[in-house]
Every structure is written in structure tokens, then in C-alpha cells.
Design a protein around this motif. Structure first.
Motif, mmCIF file in Angstrom:
data_model
loop_
_atom_site.group_PDB
_atom_site.id
_atom_site.type_symbol
_atom_site.label_atom_id
_atom_site.label_comp_id
_atom_site.label_asym_id
_atom_site.label_seq_id
_atom_site.Cartn_x
_atom_site.Cartn_y
_atom_site.Cartn_z
ATOM 1 N N MET A 58 61.477 106.003 37.601
ATOM 2 C CA MET A 58 61.753 105.279 36.366
ATOM 3 C C MET A 58 60.583 104.365 36.034
ATOM 4 S SD MET A 58 64.625 102.302 36.414
ATOM 5 C CE MET A 58 63.971 100.658 36.562
ATOM 6 N N ALA A 59 60.277 104.214 34.758
ATOM 7 C CA ALA A 59 59.282 103.246 34.304
ATOM 8 C C ALA A 59 59.947 101.877 34.215
ATOM 9 C CB ALA A 59 58.726 103.652 32.946
ATOM 10 N N PHE A 60 59.424 100.913 34.966
ATOM 11 C CA PHE A 60 59.978 99.559 34.924
ATOM 12 C C PHE A 60 59.542 98.880 33.625
ATOM 13 C CE2 PHE A 60 61.107 100.573 39.105
ATOM 14 C CZ PHE A 60 61.955 99.589 39.625
ATOM 15 N N GLY A 61 60.532 98.363 32.912
ATOM 16 C CA GLY A 61 60.305 97.932 31.534
ATOM 17 C C GLY A 61 59.418 96.734 31.364
ATOM 18 N N GLY A 62 59.400 95.823 32.346
ATOM 19 C CA GLY A 62 58.555 94.648 32.197
ATOM 20 C C GLY A 62 57.085 94.995 32.171
ATOM 21 N N GLY A 63 56.692 95.982 32.970
ATOM 22 C CA GLY A 63 55.316 96.440 32.944
ATOM 23 C C GLY A 63 54.999 97.251 31.703
ATOM 24 N N GLY A 64 56.050 97.621 30.963
ATOM 25 C CA GLY A 64 55.883 98.388 29.739
ATOM 26 C C GLY A 64 55.907 99.885 29.988
ATOM 27 N N PHE A 65 56.367 100.618 28.992
ATOM 28 C CA PHE A 65 56.301 102.080 29.056
ATOM 29 C C PHE A 65 56.173 102.627 27.641
ATOM 30 C CE2 PHE A 65 60.843 101.050 28.947
ATOM 31 C CZ PHE A 65 61.332 101.882 27.962
ATOM 32 N N ALA A 66 55.684 103.846 27.559
ATOM 33 C CA ALA A 66 55.421 104.473 26.266
ATOM 34 C C ALA A 66 56.243 105.740 26.129
ATOM 35 C CB ALA A 66 53.933 104.787 26.117
ATOM 36 N N ALA B 282 41.786 94.479 43.996
ATOM 37 C CA ALA B 282 41.709 95.864 44.482
ATOM 38 C C ALA B 282 42.447 96.786 43.521
ATOM 39 C CB ALA B 282 42.285 95.968 45.891
ATOM 40 N N HIS B 283 42.120 96.659 42.248
ATOM 41 C CA HIS B 283 42.791 97.476 41.235
ATOM 42 C C HIS B 283 42.445 98.948 41.428
ATOM 43 C CE1 HIS B 283 43.984 98.973 37.241
ATOM 44 N NE2 HIS B 283 44.788 97.926 37.226
ATOM 45 N N PRO B 284 43.401 99.861 41.183
ATOM 46 C CA PRO B 284 43.088 101.296 41.287
ATOM 47 C C PRO B 284 41.985 101.703 40.312
ATOM 48 C CG PRO B 284 45.463 100.910 41.082
ATOM 49 C CD PRO B 284 44.791 99.610 40.803
ATOM 50 N N ILE B 285 41.411 102.851 40.555
ATOM 51 C CA ILE B 285 40.398 103.391 39.640
ATOM 52 C C ILE B 285 41.141 103.963 38.443
ATOM 53 C CG2 ILE B 285 38.415 104.918 39.408
ATOM 54 C CD1 ILE B 285 38.139 104.905 42.419
ATOM 55 N N ALA B 286 41.546 103.086 37.563
ATOM 56 C CA ALA B 286 42.343 103.416 36.381
ATOM 57 C C ALA B 286 42.269 102.214 35.446
ATOM 58 C CB ALA B 286 43.799 103.712 36.756
ATOM 59 N N PRO B 287 42.419 102.422 34.142
ATOM 60 C CA PRO B 287 42.343 101.288 33.218
ATOM 61 C C PRO B 287 43.507 100.327 33.388
ATOM 62 C CG PRO B 287 42.994 103.301 32.066
ATOM 63 C CD PRO B 287 42.590 103.709 33.448
ATOM 64 N N LEU B 288 43.211 99.035 33.316
ATOM 65 C CA LEU B 288 44.241 98.008 33.347
ATOM 66 C C LEU B 288 45.001 98.042 32.025
ATOM 67 C CD1 LEU B 288 45.596 95.407 34.475
ATOM 68 C CD2 LEU B 288 43.691 94.126 33.449
ATOM 69 N N VAL B 289 46.333 98.159 32.096
ATOM 70 C CA VAL B 289 47.147 98.314 30.889
ATOM 71 C C VAL B 289 48.032 97.100 30.627
ATOM 72 C CG1 VAL B 289 48.985 99.682 29.802
ATOM 73 C CG2 VAL B 289 47.141 100.826 31.037
ATOM 74 N N SER B 290 48.671 96.536 31.672
ATOM 75 C CA SER B 290 49.642 95.471 31.403
ATOM 76 C C SER B 290 49.880 94.606 32.621
ATOM 77 C CB SER B 290 50.971 96.074 30.935
ATOM 78 O OG SER B 290 51.592 96.788 32.004
ATOM 79 N N PHE B 291 50.390 93.375 32.348
ATOM 80 C CA PHE B 291 50.903 92.447 33.356
ATOM 81 C C PHE B 291 52.324 92.044 32.977
ATOM 82 C CE2 PHE B 291 46.452 90.481 34.207
ATOM 83 C CZ PHE B 291 46.164 91.476 35.125
ATOM 84 N N HIS B 292 53.104 91.672 33.979
ATOM 85 C CA HIS B 292 54.457 91.176 33.756
ATOM 86 C C HIS B 292 54.762 90.113 34.811
ATOM 87 C CE1 HIS B 292 59.054 91.811 33.947
ATOM 88 N NE2 HIS B 292 58.786 91.179 32.814
ATOM 89 N N HIS B 293 55.816 89.360 34.598
ATOM 90 C CA HIS B 293 56.291 88.374 35.584
ATOM 91 C C HIS B 293 55.231 87.317 35.904
ATOM 92 C CE1 HIS B 293 59.813 90.914 37.408
ATOM 93 N NE2 HIS B 293 60.207 90.156 36.389
ATOM 94 N N LEU B 294 54.389 86.978 34.947
ATOM 95 C CA LEU B 294 53.335 86.005 35.219
ATOM 96 C C LEU B 294 53.886 84.615 35.508
ATOM 97 C CD1 LEU B 294 50.651 87.125 32.613
ATOM 98 C CD2 LEU B 294 50.623 87.464 35.081
ATOM 99 N N ASP B 295 55.092 84.307 35.039
ATOM 100 C CA ASP B 295 55.699 83.005 35.328
ATOM 101 C C ASP B 295 56.187 82.899 36.766
ATOM 102 O OD1 ASP B 295 55.256 81.943 32.848
ATOM 103 O OD2 ASP B 295 57.218 82.493 32.036
ATOM 104 N N TYR B 296 56.224 84.016 37.486
ATOM 105 C CA TYR B 296 56.798 84.028 38.826
ATOM 106 C C TYR B 296 55.748 84.189 39.930
ATOM 107 C CZ TYR B 296 61.100 84.650 36.189
ATOM 108 O OH TYR B 296 62.140 84.483 35.315
ATOM 109 N N VAL B 297 54.486 84.229 39.553
ATOM 110 C CA VAL B 297 53.420 84.339 40.545
ATOM 111 C C VAL B 297 52.423 83.201 40.323
ATOM 112 C CG1 VAL B 297 53.624 86.833 40.851
ATOM 113 C CG2 VAL B 297 52.113 85.938 39.063
ATOM 114 N N ALA B 298 51.588 82.974 41.318
ATOM 115 C CA ALA B 298 50.583 81.924 41.222
ATOM 116 C C ALA B 298 49.591 82.251 40.099
ATOM 117 C CB ALA B 298 49.856 81.788 42.553
ATOM 118 N N PRO B 299 48.976 81.225 39.505
ATOM 119 C CA PRO B 299 47.973 81.491 38.467
ATOM 120 C C PRO B 299 46.879 82.423 38.968
ATOM 121 C CG PRO B 299 48.547 79.169 38.476
ATOM 122 C CD PRO B 299 49.216 79.780 39.673
ATOM 123 N N ILE B 300 46.414 83.284 38.085
ATOM 124 C CA ILE B 300 45.409 84.280 38.443
ATOM 125 C C ILE B 300 44.116 83.614 38.904
ATOM 126 C CG2 ILE B 300 43.962 86.115 37.487
ATOM 127 C CD1 ILE B 300 46.315 86.850 35.681
#
Length: 490
Positions: A218-226, A288-306
Motif C-alpha cells: 500500500m502507498a502510505f498517504g502521508g508520503g503522498g501517492f499518485a 543516505a538517500h537512495p539513488i532516486a529523486p527526492l519526492v516528498s517528506f511527511h511527519h516533519l512535526d514528529y522528528v528532529a529538525p533537519i
């Protein structure tokens, strides 16, 4: 014994035709053939003139019109994407700042769908802009639910979006009001697929416990899906009945997945969609991002600042600055080595650099440092990807550098500068002390072409310039395409 006339079968009346008869038969056959041609021609003309025209018979060229109504199909671009953003009146006032970070007025199309009209919206900050909001159609309250009633409303956002009947829509992209998109990279992903077919594209959770609880496919909705237009069209036709069948599911994304499963379309997983079902510091994943384009972030309020010493909002602004300078390259890893000093370099472009005072293989460098825990249980795993623990020996821990500024160089170049983060000096080894003498690193590169992700992906190489000479506590590095004979190993 007497003999009658000899019997020649070729002269028998059954087989022999006299010349005058041949002529008569030929004339008759010719007349019949002419008559048949004449009747056929007249019949065809009458058929053309009076028979109702079948949609499968084309008598003149008709321009192709795609599912969204575009008579002139082109490569997919941001104008072909319609965003459906799930929010609530209670959260929109605080979360809309995330939408303002990626939304482009007069370019991006979409709506934030709320449960009711929000109150006390603070519009004093002119930097906060974004999509308009609308209230979801009220009939969502008639559906059955088990534990999350709002999930029904959010699941029906694709229906509300589809029913707007906007022209030239090829893709419906669903997400939350705290989802941050990198739209150029999103478009580069979608452009690889034929929007006239049924596609369902997204990513799953980082935490295995979440995937087990909901679904791996399943595509998790917070990360977005198309969802492509043809799939959305079919999904909308069955959605209401399907939602009642799966009333016992918790999330809207799981209900949408179940309904798409009934249509028979599988999920195409893409690693650039980030649900961020993690707790703690996302640094290890981002570096350590995968060799793929960065598309989206989610749950930024629940993790430490980038970025350290910054708020989360300001952190995303800094990352967005690098992204806009070179969208395909953001967070892409490169490795290089100073063999004489026995240093290993990891560059996550536009974000961070690590210098290790020892030689590490690319296998180790590409594996995320586990700076985070699982979403639900705050455990050390498992995750859907490999992780490595931070080195317990301070003398093996990397020096960390974070993006400080981005500059454009000419038409096609960039220069990014990274500043050392404050670190505890717990190691007294000579090599580690030499690493700590490097306070700033500048990285030069050419912009990746817009179609970079349409081709086979490959990690780019980096090289240390000036023969590794440290000048004014600074090092210079160049990131570039690997040469044919070159690899990224030690």
C-alpha cells in the motif's frame, strides 16, 4: 471381330468445347463481371452516404485528446498534476506553512479539503501562501467506520478532486497538510509512465511494524501517492460501495489501496516518497538517500529538525534553496577518498558531508546511520532498509558538515558550501585531530539535466581538488559524472 471408330477422350462431347462456344462463354463472363462491379460500386456509395457511422471508422484525421481533455499531448509537466490535500480545520492554521514551502502560485493546481471552515486564520504573515481550501462534500458522514471517521472523508478526496472536472489532468496526487513535495522531481517520476494507463505510484512505511499492521503493498498517504486519470476514473465509480466494504480499516490510504486492489492494479513503489514513520533524528536517512529523486517528506512535526540549531520550517527552507538550484541532485550521495590521509568522504548534496578518519567501503557509506527509531514502539527496528549503528568509538565517528550556502556558477554550475557542526572533542588521535581542522568544504558541480532521472540511474563520482591541500581551514571537492573506467570504491 469388327472395330468401331476409335474413342478419344479429349474429343468426347463431355470434355470438348467447340471454338464458337468458347467465344460465347467469354462474352457472357465479361458482361457478368462488369455488372457485378457496377452493382458493388453503387452499393458502396449508398453505404457511405446513408449508413450510420461507426466510431471505429475514421474518415478524417481526428487529433488525439487525452483522458484529461488535452488535445495536444506533451511530456507530463506540473500543469498536468492535481493535488488533493487532506487536512482539518483544527490543524490547517499551523500546518499550512508546510504547503507554502513548495506551492507555486499560478503554477501548482490543487485544493486542501477540510472538514469545516477554519476559524481564526492568521494571514498577517505574507510568506504563508498556498493552495485554497474547500470543505469536503458533506455526504461522507453517511458511511460506516470503525475507528477513524475522518479517514472516510479523506479517502473521498480523490472523488472530490475528480468531480471538479478540471481540464488536462493526467495525475491525481494525494497527500496530507503536512506533506512537503519536491514537485519537479515528482513530475520527473510521473513522466516515466503512460498517464493513459492505470497507475498507482507511491511508497510504503520505513517501519516494518507499520507495514505489517497495514500493508506492504500500500502507498502510505502521508508520503503522498499518485493515481493516473484512467485509474482515478474507475476508482471513483466504485469508491462509495468499496468504502463500506472496508469500513474496519483505520486509515484512508489503506481504504484507497483496498479499492484499487479490487480493480487489480498493483502499487509501483518509489523510494523518493518518504512517509517518515520514524522517531528521533532523520539525519541518517537523509544523508543516505537512495539513488532516486527526492519526492516528498511527511511527519516533519514528529522528528528532529533537519538542520541543527534551526526550526523545522527554517530547515526545510534551507533544503528547498538547494533543491531549487539543482532539483534532480538534491540529497544524492557521492563518495571519494583521500588515500594518503586515509579519509573517507560522504557527500549528500545540498544537505551534509561526512569525513571519516578511516577508509570505509561504499557499501558502508551508502547504508544509513541509525539516528532514529521506529514509529510506534520507538524501537531500534526493524526497518524496510538496512541501517548501521553510529560508531561507538569516538575516533571512528565522522566529522559532520551542514549546508551553509548555495551559489549559482554561470548558467549550468553550482557551488555549495558546508560548515562544520559543533562536535565534542573526545578523540585525541592525530588523524581525527587533522580531520577536525577542516572547518568548511565547498563542492562544485554542473547541474544535472532535467531528464536525468529518465535514464538508468548511477551514482556520480567526486574528487578532492588542489591535491587535498587544506587552505584557510577549507577543502574543495568536485562532484561529476563518473568516467567510463572509474568506480566509486576505495
Amino acid at each position: 471381330m469388327s472395330h468401331g471408330p476409335s474413342h478419344d477422350p479429349l474429343k468426347s462431347s463431355m470434355f470438348f468445347v467447340y471454338p464458337e462456344k468458347v467465344r460465347d462463354i467469354f462474352v457472357l463472363a465479361t458482361r457478368i463481371a462488369v455488372l457485378v462491379c457496377l452493382v458493388s460500386s453503387i452499393s458502396f456509395v449508398l453505404f457511405i452516404a446513408f449508413y450510420p457511422r461507426s466510431p471505429y471508422i475514421r474518415f478524417k484525421s481526428v487529433p488525439y485528446r487525452d483522458a484529461g481533455g488535452d488535445p495536444h499531448p506533451t511530456t507530463t509537466n506540473i500543469s498536468h498534476v492535481l493535488f488533493g490535500i487532506g487536512g482539518s480545520a483544527k490543524t490547517w492554521n499551523t500546518r499550512r506553512v508546510y504547503s507554502s514551502l513548495w506551492w507555486e502560485p499560478n503554477t501548482t493546481r490543487g485544493v486542501v479539503w477540510l472538514d469545516e471552515n477554519p476559524r481564526n486564520i492568521n494571514d498577517s504573515n505574507n510568506e504563508i501562501y498556498g493552495p485554497e481550501y474547500r470543505v469536503s462534500s458533506p455526504d461522507w458522514t453517511r458511511f460506516k467506520f470503525s475507528s477513524s471517521r475522518s479517514a472516510v472523508r479523506i479517502a473521498r478526496i480523490i472523488r472530490d478532486s475528480f468531480n471538479q472536472k478540471l481540464p488536462n489532468v493526467r495525475w491525481f496526487v494525494m497527500g496530507d497538510d503536512d506533506t512537503v513535495y519536491f514537485t519537479e522531481n515528482l513530475v520527473s517520476v510521473l513522466a516515466k509512465y503512460d498517464h493513459r494507463e492505470m497507475w498507482y505510484i507511491g511508497g510504503n512505511s520505513e517501519s516494518v511494524e507499520q507495514d505489517v499492521m497495514h500493508a506492504y503493498g500500500m502507498a502510505f498517504g502521508g508520503g503522498g501517492f499518485a493515481v493516473s486519470y484512467p485509474l482515478a476514473e474507475k476508482l471513483v465509480s466504485i469508491l462509495d460501495g468499496c468504502l463500506d466494504r472496508y469500513y474496519y480499516f483505520y486509515g484512508s490510504d489503506q481504504r484507497i489501496w483496498a479499492c484499487i486492489t479490487e480493480i487489480g492494479v498493483p502499487l509501483v513503489q518509489h523510494p523518493g516518497f518518504h512517509q517518515f514513520d520514524i522517531r528521533g533524528d532523520p539525519y541518517g536517512i537523509l544523508a543516505a538517500h537512495p539513488i532516486a529523486p527526492l519526492v516528498s517528506f511527511h511527519h516533519l512535526d514528529y522528528v528532529a529538525p533537519i538542520f541543527p540549531d534551526k526550526t523545522q520550517t527554517d530547515s526545510v527552507k534551507v533544503l528547498m534553496g538547494a533543491y531549487r538550484a539543482d532539483p534532480p541532485r538534491i540529497l544524492q550521495q557521492s563518495f571519494c577518498y583521500d588515500i594518503n590521509r586515509k579519509w573517507s568522504f560522504l557527500i549528500a548534496w545540498g544537505y551534509t558531508i561526512q569525513i571519516y578518519p578511516l577508509l570505509l567501503t561504499p557499501f558502508h557509506l551508502q547504508t544509513p546511520l541509525q539516528t532514529f527509531k521506529t514509529w510506534r514502539s520507538w524501537s531500534n527496528g526493524p526497518f524496510t532498509f538496512n541501517t548501521r549503528p553510529p560508531p561507538p568509538d569516538p575516533c571512528q565517528q565522522p566529522a559532520l558538515y551542514f549546508l551553509d550556502r548555495v551559489d549559482k556558477v554561470g548558467v549550468a554550475g553550482t557551488q555549495t558550501s558546508y560548515k562544520m557542526a559543533q562536535a565534542d572533542k573526545k578523540c585525541n588521535s592525530t588523524n581525527h585531530t587533522n580531520v577536525m581542522a577542516v572547518k568548511r568544504i565547498t563542492v562544485s558541480s554542473l547541474k544535472m539535466p532535467p531528464d536525468y532521472w529518465q535514464k538508468a540511474p548511477q551514482r556520480q563520482c567526486c574528487e578532492i581538488l588542489d591535491h587535498g591541500r587544506i587552505k584557510d581551514s577549507s577543502l574543495r571537492i568536485r562532484v561529476r559524472k563518473c568516467r567510463q573506467w572509474e568506480n566509486v570504491g576505495v
